[in-house]
Design a protein around this motif. Structure first.
Motif, mmCIF file in Angstrom:
data_model
loop_
_atom_site.group_PDB
_atom_site.id
_atom_site.type_symbol
_atom_site.label_atom_id
_atom_site.label_comp_id
_atom_site.label_asym_id
_atom_site.label_seq_id
_atom_site.Cartn_x
_atom_site.Cartn_y
_atom_site.Cartn_z
ATOM 1 N N LEU A 1 3.286 10.177 -9.642
ATOM 2 C CA LEU A 1 2.633 10.401 -10.932
ATOM 3 C C LEU A 1 1.824 11.703 -10.927
ATOM 4 C CD1 LEU A 1 1.507 6.774 -11.856
ATOM 5 C CD2 LEU A 1 3.441 8.077 -12.782
ATOM 6 N N SER A 2 1.166 12.009 -9.820
ATOM 7 C CA SER A 2 0.417 13.267 -9.713
ATOM 8 C C SER A 2 1.358 14.464 -9.724
ATOM 9 C CB SER A 2 -0.411 13.289 -8.427
ATOM 10 O OG SER A 2 -1.398 12.295 -8.447
ATOM 11 N N SER B 1 2.511 14.939 -13.216
ATOM 12 C CA SER B 1 1.428 15.509 -14.014
ATOM 13 C C SER B 1 1.306 17.018 -13.783
ATOM 14 C CB SER B 1 0.118 14.807 -13.667
ATOM 15 O OG SER B 1 -0.940 15.357 -14.387
ATOM 16 N N ARG C 1 2.025 1.759 -3.544
ATOM 17 C CA ARG C 1 0.956 2.263 -4.405
ATOM 18 C C ARG C 1 0.705 3.751 -4.142
ATOM 19 N NH1 ARG C 1 -3.940 2.623 -3.061
ATOM 20 N NH2 ARG C 1 -3.944 0.953 -1.526
ATOM 21 N N LEU C 2 0.638 4.151 -2.875
ATOM 22 C CA LEU C 2 0.409 5.561 -2.533
ATOM 23 C C LEU C 2 1.566 6.442 -3.002
ATOM 24 C CD1 LEU C 2 -1.092 5.199 1.068
ATOM 25 C CD2 LEU C 2 -2.294 5.950 -1.001
ATOM 26 N N GLN D 1 0.834 -1.206 0.000
ATOM 27 C CA GLN D 1 0.000 0.000 0.000
ATOM 28 C C GLN D 1 0.873 1.262 0.000
ATOM 29 O OE1 GLN D 1 -2.806 0.283 3.213
ATOM 30 N NE2 GLN D 1 -3.846 2.030 2.304
ATOM 31 N N LEU E 1 3.637 5.772 -5.523
ATOM 32 C CA LEU E 1 3.584 5.855 -6.979
ATOM 33 C C LEU E 1 2.502 6.836 -7.428
ATOM 34 C CD1 LEU E 1 4.464 4.921 -9.788
ATOM 35 C CD2 LEU E 1 2.793 3.058 -9.585
ATOM 36 N N ASP E 2 1.323 6.774 -6.815
ATOM 37 C CA ASP E 2 0.251 7.718 -7.165
ATOM 38 C C ASP E 2 0.700 9.158 -6.938
ATOM 39 O OD1 ASP E 2 -1.419 5.648 -7.870
ATOM 40 O OD2 ASP E 2 -2.591 5.701 -6.005
ATOM 41 N N TYR E 3 1.390 9.393 -5.825
ATOM 42 C CA TYR E 3 1.878 10.741 -5.513
ATOM 43 C C TYR E 3 2.903 11.200 -6.555
ATOM 44 C CZ TYR E 3 4.435 14.489 -3.243
ATOM 45 O OH TYR E 3 5.063 15.680 -2.978
#
Length: 88
Positions: free
Chosen positions: A64-65, A68, A57-58, A54, A60-62
């Motif tokens: 990528l955001s 972006s 995943r968190l 987890q 990686l999401d951060y």
């Protein structure tokens, strides 16, 4: 006396000539959509090390955001640059 008469005639003539000049050049403003970048994402609250999947995943999401948001700002700066070159 002759100099004062010439000055008295020159000033109104100069004012009349200035009134015949070209229109004032207005300032061109860039497109509004190029003036603000996306907000930077908030860093996630990560769970303990016992939940590594987890956390990954968190994280990686951060990332990528964040990437972006950087890409959004980068593209707008490039857009402003292109717009500026077109309008100069």
């Amino acid at each position: 006396m002759h100099g004062k008469l010439r000055l008295a005639l020159t000033i109104p003539l100069a004012m009349a000539c200035a009134a015949c000049g070209q229109e004032r050049v207005g300032t061109i403003k860039p497109p509004a959509d190029l003036l603000a970048c996306a907000d930077e994402p908030e860093a996630p609250d990560l769970p303990g090390r016992d939940q590594q999947a987890q956390r990954d995943r968190l994280t990686l999401d951060y990332i990528l955001s964040l990437r972006s948001a950087w890409g959004d700002c980068h593209s707008k700066v490039a857009g402003l640059s292109a717009w500026s070159k077109e309008n100069n």
